[in-house]
Structures are given as C-alpha cells and as structure tokens.
Enzyme design. Structure first.
Site, PDB file in Angstrom:
ATOM      1  N   ARG A 128     -56.231 -11.897 105.242  1.00 59.46           N
ATOM      2  CA  ARG A 128     -55.930 -11.255 103.921  1.00 59.46           C
ATOM      3  C   ARG A 128     -57.078 -10.305 103.726  1.00 59.46           C
ATOM      4  O   ARG A 128     -56.977  -9.121 103.145  1.00 59.46           O
ATOM      5  CB  ARG A 128     -55.459 -12.087 102.843  1.00 59.46           C
ATOM      6  CG  ARG A 128     -55.326 -11.176 101.551  1.00 59.46           C
ATOM      7  CD  ARG A 128     -54.458 -12.071 100.383  1.00 59.46           C
ATOM      8  NE  ARG A 128     -55.645 -12.830  99.809  1.00 59.46           N
ATOM      9  CZ  ARG A 128     -55.474 -13.814  98.576  1.00 59.46           C
ATOM     10  NH1 ARG A 128     -54.396 -14.017  98.317  1.00 59.46           N
ATOM     11  NH2 ARG A 128     -56.536 -14.184  98.074  1.00 59.46           N
ATOM     12  N   ARG A 146     -64.273 -21.398  96.632  1.00 58.79           N
ATOM     13  CA  ARG A 146     -62.769 -21.163  95.869  1.00 58.79           C
ATOM     14  C   ARG A 146     -61.836 -22.341  96.089  1.00 58.79           C
ATOM     15  O   ARG A 146     -61.164 -22.905  95.256  1.00 58.79           O
ATOM     16  CB  ARG A 146     -62.145 -19.824  96.116  1.00 58.79           C
ATOM     17  CG  ARG A 146     -62.877 -18.718  95.671  1.00 58.79           C
ATOM     18  CD  ARG A 146     -62.417 -17.529  96.225  1.00 58.79           C
ATOM     19  NE  ARG A 146     -61.085 -17.209  96.090  1.00 58.79           N
ATOM     20  CZ  ARG A 146     -60.476 -16.349  97.067  1.00 58.79           C
ATOM     21  NH1 ARG A 146     -61.270 -15.909  97.910  1.00 58.79           N
ATOM     22  NH2 ARG A 146     -59.168 -15.958  96.815  1.00 58.79           N
TER      23      ARG A 146
HETATM   24  P1  AMP Z   1     -57.156 -14.950  92.282  1.00 64.22           P
HETATM   25  O1  AMP Z   1     -56.732 -13.593  92.447  1.00 64.22           O
HETATM   26  O2  AMP Z   1     -56.063 -15.826  91.346  1.00 64.22           O
HETATM   27  O3  AMP Z   1     -57.326 -15.676  93.557  1.00 64.22           O
HETATM   28  O4  AMP Z   1     -58.219 -15.030  91.407  1.00 64.22           O
HETATM   29  C1  AMP Z   1     -59.525 -14.528  92.112  1.00 64.22           C
HETATM   30  C2  AMP Z   1     -60.608 -14.911  90.947  1.00 64.22           C
HETATM   31  O5  AMP Z   1     -60.402 -14.289  89.522  1.00 64.22           O
HETATM   32  C3  AMP Z   1     -60.849 -16.333  91.011  1.00 64.22           C
HETATM   33  O6  AMP Z   1     -61.628 -17.046  92.004  1.00 64.22           O
HETATM   34  C4  AMP Z   1     -61.573 -16.506  89.710  1.00 64.22           C
HETATM   35  O7  AMP Z   1     -63.115 -16.233  89.839  1.00 64.22           O
HETATM   36  C5  AMP Z   1     -61.089 -15.310  88.714  1.00 64.22           C
HETATM   37  N1  AMP Z   1     -59.805 -16.066  88.020  1.00 64.22           N
HETATM   38  C6  AMP Z   1     -58.544 -15.577  88.190  1.00 64.22           C
HETATM   39  N2  AMP Z   1     -57.926 -16.372  87.312  1.00 64.22           N
HETATM   40  C7  AMP Z   1     -58.682 -17.420  86.447  1.00 64.22           C
HETATM   41  C8  AMP Z   1     -58.593 -18.169  85.601  1.00 64.22           C
HETATM   42  N3  AMP Z   1     -57.390 -18.693  85.232  1.00 64.22           N
HETATM   43  N4  AMP Z   1     -59.719 -18.745  85.109  1.00 64.22           N
HETATM   44  C9  AMP Z   1     -60.739 -18.493  85.475  1.00 64.22           C
HETATM   45  N5  AMP Z   1     -61.065 -17.530  86.553  1.00 64.22           N
HETATM   46  C10 AMP Z   1     -60.121 -16.856  86.885  1.00 64.22           C
END
Ligand code: AMP
Length: 197
Positions: A128, A146
C-alpha cells in the site's frame, strides 16, 4: 439507524470495505484516519497536532479525536447510520461514542471485525505504501509500532463490545468481493434482527 464499527488492524481492508458497504447500506463513512490526513493536507491546527502522533505510529490523544468525531457525526444529522472506520481505538473512545450516540437515542448495532494474520498485514502495508503515499506505511518500524498499538490499546475495544453482545467477526483474507460478501451476510442478519425488535 444502522451504526457499525468496522474493526481490524492496520491493513485489514477497513477503508476498501467501508466504501463498498456505504453504497450498499446507504450509510455515512467516517474514517478518523482520513479526516486527520485531510487536516494535515489543509495544514490546520488539528492536522499539525495529529501529524506528530501519526508519523510515529502513535494514537492521537483521545480528547482531540473524540471531539473531532462528534463534530463529524453532527454534520449529517439525517444519516441512515454510520460506518465508523478506525474509531473507536481505545476503551475511552468506545465509552464516549456510546454515550454520545445514546444522547441521540441511537447506539452501535455491531462491531464487525476483520481478522487478518500479521504476516499478511505487513506485506499488504508495504504494498500500500507504494500507491497510497502514506508515510506511516513506508517505514517497517512505524508499521510494527502501529500493529503493537493495535494489540495493546485497540484490541480491548473488541472485548468491550463483545461483552455487550455486539460483536461479530469475519475472515478478512481473500478477494475483496468475497470478504465483502462475508461482511454483508453479518450486516443483513443484524439488520433483520434490528427490524424484529
Ligand atoms: P488509519 O488511517 O485508521 O490507519 O489511521 C492512521 C493514523 O491516524 C493512526 O495510526 C493514528 O495515528 C491516527 N488515528 C486514526 N484514528 C484514530 C483514533 N480513533 N484514535 C487515535 N488516533 C487515530
């Protein structure tokens, strides 16, 4: 209203499947990751704050994330329901979401988890990174962080909803349309149950 948490580790296909699900069930897609990335692009104050955490593979603080999510939900008061993608990621976020929805006489109907093993996740995220232009996908250390954060902070969210009998899980490995069919089978069931009550 049909409110669904689409749940799974980074790289499990939440974004891809959410887009298909909102078309089929006429729901609003709410991805906190996408909203943070848009804020970073627009160079907002929220974006600057979020970037510090996202670039390290850490979660953005609960208070900020919850406030942002609630504001997004409030933007579409007449929605048929929501697919929450990437939210809630902590117990605190789950509790906040439940009481926020309760204040609107609504609730989460199901947390739908997609299970994908770790080796598959790592290879998907690497792939990705080439097309998504996401810096947090490009670095193996950040990817591992992550995945660790997911295990330590986010997995308990699954138990939280499981204890409320609002948990279902499907195999997230396979062609996109096959995984989609598995998700639809569960959601059709949840929908049917809901209409019976
Ligand atoms: P994602 O696109 O869902 O993988 O999110 C990418 C990044 O955004 C994550 O690794 C976090 O740093 C931040 N993030 C997204 N959603 C959340 C959440 N619900 N709480 C805290 N950080 C978030």
């Amino acid at each position: 209203m049909l409110n669904v948490i689409l749940f799974g580790p980074p790289g499990s296909g939440k974004g891809t499947q959410s887009k298909k699900l909102i078309d089929k069930y006429q729901l609003v897609h709410l991805s906190t990751g996408d909203i943070f990335r848009q804020n970073i692009k627009d160079n907002t104050e929220l974006g600057q704050l979020a970037k510090n955490y996202m670039s390290k593979g850490l979660l953005v603080p609960d208070e900020v994330t919850i406030k942002m999510l609630e504001a997004e939900v409030n933007k579409t008061p007449n929605a048929n329901g929501f697919i929450f993608d990437g939210f809630p990621r902590t117990i605190l976020q789950s509790e906040a979401l439940d009481s926020f929805l309760a204040s609107k006489n609504a609730e989460i109907n199901v947390l739908l988890a997609m299970s994908v093993d770790e080796d598959e996740l790592r290879s998907r995220l690497k792939e990705r990174a080439i097309i998504s232009n996401r810096p947090d996908d490009a670095n193996p250390e950040i990817i591992q962080k992550r995945i660790d954060v997911y295990k330590n902070e986010t997995l308990p969210v699954m138990n939280y909803y499981s204890n409320k009998n609002k948990f279902a899980s499907v195999n997230g490995v396979g062609p996109i349309d096959e995984v989609f069919a598995r998700l639809c089978e569960v959601l059709d069931e949840v929908h049917a149950q809901k209409n019976l009550n």
